[in-house]
Scaffold this active site. Structure first.
Site, PDB file in Angstrom:
ATOM      1  N   THR A 132      -3.341   3.635  -8.009  1.00  0.00           N
ATOM      2  CA  THR A 132      -4.221   4.303  -7.047  1.00  0.00           C
ATOM      3  C   THR A 132      -5.106   5.349  -7.720  1.00  0.00           C
ATOM      4  OG1 THR A 132      -4.136   5.863  -5.202  1.00  0.00           O
ATOM      5  CG2 THR A 132      -2.211   5.805  -6.592  1.00  0.00           C
ATOM      6  N   ASP A 133      -6.222   5.660  -7.057  1.00  0.00           N
ATOM      7  CA  ASP A 133      -7.076   6.751  -7.564  1.00  0.00           C
ATOM      8  C   ASP A 133      -6.445   8.117  -7.313  1.00  0.00           C
ATOM      9  OD1 ASP A 133      -7.386   6.872  -4.785  1.00  0.00           O
ATOM     10  OD2 ASP A 133      -9.577   6.943  -4.822  1.00  0.00           O
ATOM     11  N   GLU A 134      -5.388   8.157  -6.467  1.00  0.00           N
ATOM     12  CA  GLU A 134      -4.810   9.450  -6.090  1.00  0.00           C
ATOM     13  C   GLU A 134      -4.135  10.144  -7.279  1.00  0.00           C
ATOM     14  OE1 GLU A 134      -2.934   9.525  -2.212  1.00  0.00           O
ATOM     15  OE2 GLU A 134      -4.117   7.809  -1.559  1.00  0.00           O
ATOM     16  N   TYR A 158       3.752  11.125  -3.399  1.00  0.00           N
ATOM     17  CA  TYR A 158       3.315   9.734  -3.600  1.00  0.00           C
ATOM     18  C   TYR A 158       2.508   9.606  -4.888  1.00  0.00           C
ATOM     19  CZ  TYR A 158       0.137   5.742  -3.232  1.00  0.00           C
ATOM     20  OH  TYR A 158      -0.605   4.615  -3.513  1.00  0.00           O
ATOM     21  N   LYS A 162       3.314   7.597  -8.422  1.00  0.00           N
ATOM     22  CA  LYS A 162       2.458   6.525  -8.963  1.00  0.00           C
ATOM     23  C   LYS A 162       1.973   6.900 -10.368  1.00  0.00           C
ATOM     24  CE  LYS A 162       1.137   3.211  -7.348  1.00  0.00           C
ATOM     25  NZ  LYS A 162       1.699   1.823  -7.313  1.00  0.00           N
TER      26      LYS A 162
HETATM   27  P1  NAD Z   1       2.450  -1.354   1.518  1.00  0.00           P
HETATM   28  O1  NAD Z   1       3.289  -0.159   1.793  1.00  0.00           O
HETATM   29  O2  NAD Z   1       1.669  -1.968   2.630  1.00  0.00           O
HETATM   30  O3  NAD Z   1       3.340  -2.517   0.894  1.00  0.00           O
HETATM   31  C1  NAD Z   1       4.305  -2.279  -0.079  1.00  0.00           C
HETATM   32  C2  NAD Z   1       5.184  -3.512  -0.169  1.00  0.00           C
HETATM   33  O4  NAD Z   1       6.148  -3.283  -1.219  1.00  0.00           O
HETATM   34  C3  NAD Z   1       5.964  -3.809   1.095  1.00  0.00           C
HETATM   35  O5  NAD Z   1       5.914  -5.189   1.391  1.00  0.00           O
HETATM   36  C4  NAD Z   1       7.392  -3.376   0.768  1.00  0.00           C
HETATM   37  O6  NAD Z   1       8.381  -4.127   1.464  1.00  0.00           O
HETATM   38  C5  NAD Z   1       7.435  -3.646  -0.730  1.00  0.00           C
HETATM   39  N1  NAD Z   1       8.431  -2.805  -1.435  1.00  0.00           N
HETATM   40  C6  NAD Z   1       8.648  -1.473  -1.271  1.00  0.00           C
HETATM   41  N2  NAD Z   1       9.650  -1.073  -2.077  1.00  0.00           N
HETATM   42  C7  NAD Z   1      10.061  -2.173  -2.761  1.00  0.00           C
HETATM   43  C8  NAD Z   1      11.048  -2.401  -3.762  1.00  0.00           C
HETATM   44  N3  NAD Z   1      11.828  -1.404  -4.206  1.00  0.00           N
HETATM   45  N4  NAD Z   1      11.187  -3.651  -4.246  1.00  0.00           N
HETATM   46  C9  NAD Z   1      10.421  -4.675  -3.804  1.00  0.00           C
HETATM   47  N5  NAD Z   1       9.488  -4.519  -2.857  1.00  0.00           N
HETATM   48  C10 NAD Z   1       9.300  -3.285  -2.343  1.00  0.00           C
HETATM   49  O7  NAD Z   1       1.485  -0.916   0.315  1.00  0.00           O
HETATM   50  P2  NAD Z   1       0.006  -1.412  -0.017  1.00  0.00           P
HETATM   51  O8  NAD Z   1      -0.950  -0.564   0.724  1.00  0.00           O
HETATM   52  O9  NAD Z   1      -0.052  -2.889   0.107  1.00  0.00           O
HETATM   53  O10 NAD Z   1      -0.078  -0.991  -1.549  1.00  0.00           O
HETATM   54  C11 NAD Z   1       0.279  -1.924  -2.583  1.00  0.00           C
HETATM   55  C12 NAD Z   1       0.083  -1.244  -3.931  1.00  0.00           C
HETATM   56  O11 NAD Z   1      -1.268  -0.819  -4.063  1.00  0.00           O
HETATM   57  C13 NAD Z   1       0.933   0.024  -4.082  1.00  0.00           C
HETATM   58  O12 NAD Z   1       1.401   0.067  -5.401  1.00  0.00           O
HETATM   59  C14 NAD Z   1      -0.037   1.163  -3.831  1.00  0.00           C
HETATM   60  O13 NAD Z   1       0.316   2.306  -4.543  1.00  0.00           O
HETATM   61  C15 NAD Z   1      -1.336   0.563  -4.363  1.00  0.00           C
HETATM   62  N6  NAD Z   1      -2.569   1.054  -3.739  1.00  0.00           N
HETATM   63  C16 NAD Z   1      -2.706   1.094  -2.382  1.00  0.00           C
HETATM   64  C17 NAD Z   1      -3.909   1.517  -1.812  1.00  0.00           C
HETATM   65  C18 NAD Z   1      -4.128   1.525  -0.324  1.00  0.00           C
HETATM   66  O14 NAD Z   1      -5.165   2.031   0.145  1.00  0.00           O
HETATM   67  N7  NAD Z   1      -3.231   0.980   0.484  1.00  0.00           N
HETATM   68  C19 NAD Z   1      -4.964   1.914  -2.650  1.00  0.00           C
HETATM   69  C20 NAD Z   1      -4.783   1.855  -4.043  1.00  0.00           C
HETATM   70  C21 NAD Z   1      -3.586   1.414  -4.577  1.00  0.00           C
HETATM   71  P1  TYD Z   2      -4.200   7.473   4.822  1.00  0.00           P
HETATM   72  O1  TYD Z   2      -4.666   6.226   5.496  1.00  0.00           O
HETATM   73  O2  TYD Z   2      -2.806   7.948   5.079  1.00  0.00           O
HETATM   74  O3  TYD Z   2      -4.479   7.303   3.261  1.00  0.00           O
HETATM   75  P2  TYD Z   2      -4.388   8.406   2.049  1.00  0.00           P
HETATM   76  O4  TYD Z   2      -3.681   9.600   2.527  1.00  0.00           O
HETATM   77  O5  TYD Z   2      -3.613   7.646   1.015  1.00  0.00           O
HETATM   78  O6  TYD Z   2      -5.815   8.671   1.648  1.00  0.00           O
HETATM   79  O7  TYD Z   2      -5.190   8.640   5.243  1.00  0.00           O
HETATM   80  C1  TYD Z   2      -6.583   8.546   5.009  1.00  0.00           C
HETATM   81  C2  TYD Z   2      -7.195   9.877   5.369  1.00  0.00           C
HETATM   82  O8  TYD Z   2      -7.074  10.047   6.795  1.00  0.00           O
HETATM   83  C3  TYD Z   2      -6.494  11.058   4.747  1.00  0.00           C
HETATM   84  O9  TYD Z   2      -7.461  12.054   4.412  1.00  0.00           O
HETATM   85  C4  TYD Z   2      -5.572  11.568   5.848  1.00  0.00           C
HETATM   86  C5  TYD Z   2      -6.343  11.237   7.114  1.00  0.00           C
HETATM   87  N1  TYD Z   2      -5.541  10.934   8.311  1.00  0.00           N
HETATM   88  C6  TYD Z   2      -5.833  11.580   9.525  1.00  0.00           C
HETATM   89  O10 TYD Z   2      -6.753  12.413   9.623  1.00  0.00           O
HETATM   90  N2  TYD Z   2      -5.083  11.256  10.613  1.00  0.00           N
HETATM   91  C7  TYD Z   2      -4.058  10.353  10.566  1.00  0.00           C
HETATM   92  O11 TYD Z   2      -3.377  10.139  11.598  1.00  0.00           O
HETATM   93  C8  TYD Z   2      -3.780   9.690   9.319  1.00  0.00           C
HETATM   94  C9  TYD Z   2      -2.658   8.695   9.207  1.00  0.00           C
HETATM   95  C10 TYD Z   2      -4.553  10.023   8.224  1.00  0.00           C
END
Ligand code: NAD
Ligand code: TYD
Length: 352
Positions: A132-134, A158, A162
């Site tokens: 992630t960019d975070e 989080y 990561k």
């Molecule tokens: P998500 O929470 O929707 O899915 C995570 C999946 O991993 C789930 O299916 C869960 O059951 C599985 N999981 C959790 N713990 C596990 C374990 N110990 N063993 C096996 N499986 C396990 O997450 P996502 O949004 O699909 O993110 C996927 C990846 O991308 C993550 O690594 C996250 O850090 C990264 N990422 C997410 C975003 C975003 O905006 N969602 C952006 C950048 C990077």
């Molecule tokens: P989120 O989808 O949780 O992603 P991340 O925290 O990883 O960026 O949140 C996106 C943005 O929206 C973040 O600045 C937090 C804000 N947010 C709200 O304002 N209200 C909400 O109920 C949620 C879940 C997030």
């Protein structure tokens, strides 16, 4: 074949669906099925022999070792993680367990497998870590977007977990020669997004007549990328990324949270107006801010474009419209992940 972890989650699920829509190459999908994992997302693959689903934890080195030995994948793509910042604030333990200890165990299982591969297979093997960019922390309004050379300055449990996993992946390359690639992506949105995250939460709360919670002043900025563009970037990096490199992935779509929520409300006003004729934006409710809330994320994705020719296909305007429509059209999926029926099904199907 390839082995994907976390392929029942939001991004991993989209990745598996897109992969099998475009290729015959089989996928072993390893997922623990936490609250965020939904096999409903993979329902269309039920009769597809190229998809093999295994419920397992990435921290279970023995099971991972057996799976690798049996299926002999040419690549492992690690999506599995605890991914929700708010949950990491109330309960950081699971984040350390899966994102740090789990990644460590996965790396060790993969290293043992990779070490014994024949020379050609060993050279061709890839471990792609999805991050992630975070990890770069937060930007002010005038800072340049995050480049791959930015320092890691994670601010939430989080992002810290990561960041730790990214460092482990890097070290396994430099110390053991494991052929790794890392992608650091901005906020994703699109189909199959679990409704604890901002965009799906707002769509579903709007339709249910519930408040649309805005943390703080709603002026925090995120750089939104349609999930299918993230999947295409991962495929591109997997194919031609330089070993040991990191690639930032982003959509050049910086938006303040309040603007995102207002955009969703306007689309709904247009395609699914409220029965009483009022605007969905009237449901917006300001709530207490998240502790340590990062103010702005923005990605400089020029390295990926320059080296591998990748560009996103969607703008925020096209992607968000598709996303809202998807949630309207997929009420069954929504019902299953939100009603608790899904959890009951998992318990019944897989046991304790
Ligand atoms: P998500 O929470 O929707 O899915 C995570 C999946 O991993 C789930 O299916 C869960 O059951 C599985 N999981 C959790 N713990 C596990 C374990 N110990 N063993 C096996 N499986 C396990 O997450 P996502 O949004 O699909 O993110 C996927 C990846 O991308 C993550 O690594 C996250 O850090 C990264 N990422 C997410 C975003 C975003 O905006 N969602 C952006 C950048 C990077
Ligand atoms: P989120 O989808 O949780 O992603 P991340 O925290 O990883 O960026 O949140 C996106 C943005 O929206 C973040 O600045 C937090 C804000 N947010 C709200 O304002 N209200 C909400 O109920 C949620 C879940 C997030």
């Amino acid at each position: 074949m390839i082995l994907v972890t976390g392929g029942a989650g939001f991004i991993g699920g989209n990745f598996v669906l897109d992969w099998l829509a475009q290729s015959d190459e089989p996928v072993i999908n390893v997922d623990k099925l936490t609250y965020a994992g939904n096999t409903d997302t993979l329902k269309s693959l039920a009769q597809n022999p190229a998809h093999v689903f295994v419920r397992a934890d990435i921290g279970d080195r023995e099971v991972l070792g057996k799976l690798l030995a049996e299926h002999r994948p040419r690549a492992v793509i690690n999506f599995a993680a605890e991914s929700h910042v708010d949950r990491s604030i109330t309960g950081p333990g699971e984040f350390i367990q899966t994102n740090v200890v789990g990644t460590f165990n996965l790396l060790e299982a993969v290293r043992a497998y990779w070490t014994d591969l024949p020379a050609d297979d060993k050279a061709a093997f890839r471990f792609l870590h999805v991050s992630t960019d975070e990890v770069y922390g937060t930007l002010s309004a005038t800072d340049a977007p995050f480049a791959e050379t930015n320092r890691y300055e994670p601010n939430s449990p989080y992002s810290a977990s990561k960041a730790a996993s990214d460092h482990l992946v890097r070290a396994w390359h430099h110390t053991y020669g494991l052929p790794v690639l890392t992608t650091n992506c901005s906020n994703n949105y699109g189909p199959y997004h679990f409704p604890e995250k901002l965009i799906p939460l707002v769509i579903l709360n709007a339709l249910a007549g519930k408040p649309l919670p805005i943390y703080g002043d709603g002026q925090q900025i995120r750089d939104w990328l349609y999930v299918k563009d993230h999947c295409s970037a991962i495929r591109r990096v997997l194919q031609d990324g330089r070993l040991g490199e990191t690639y930032n992935v982003g959509g050049w779509n910086e938006k303040a949270n309040l603007d995102v929520v207002n955009t969703i409300c306007s689309i709904l006003d247009e395609i699914k107006p409220r029965a009483d004729g009022a605007a969905y934006a009237s449901q917006i409710t300001y709530v207490q801010d998240r502790p340590g809330h990062d103010r702005r994320y923005a990605i400089d994705a020029r390295k990926l474009e320059r080296e591998l020719g990748w560009k996103p296909a969607e703008t925020f305007e096209t992607g968000i419209r598709k996303t809202v429509q998807w949630y309207l059209d997929n009420q069954d999926w929504v019902g299953n992940v939100t009603s608790g029926a899904y959890r009951d099904w998992v318990a019944q199907q897989y046991g304790a």
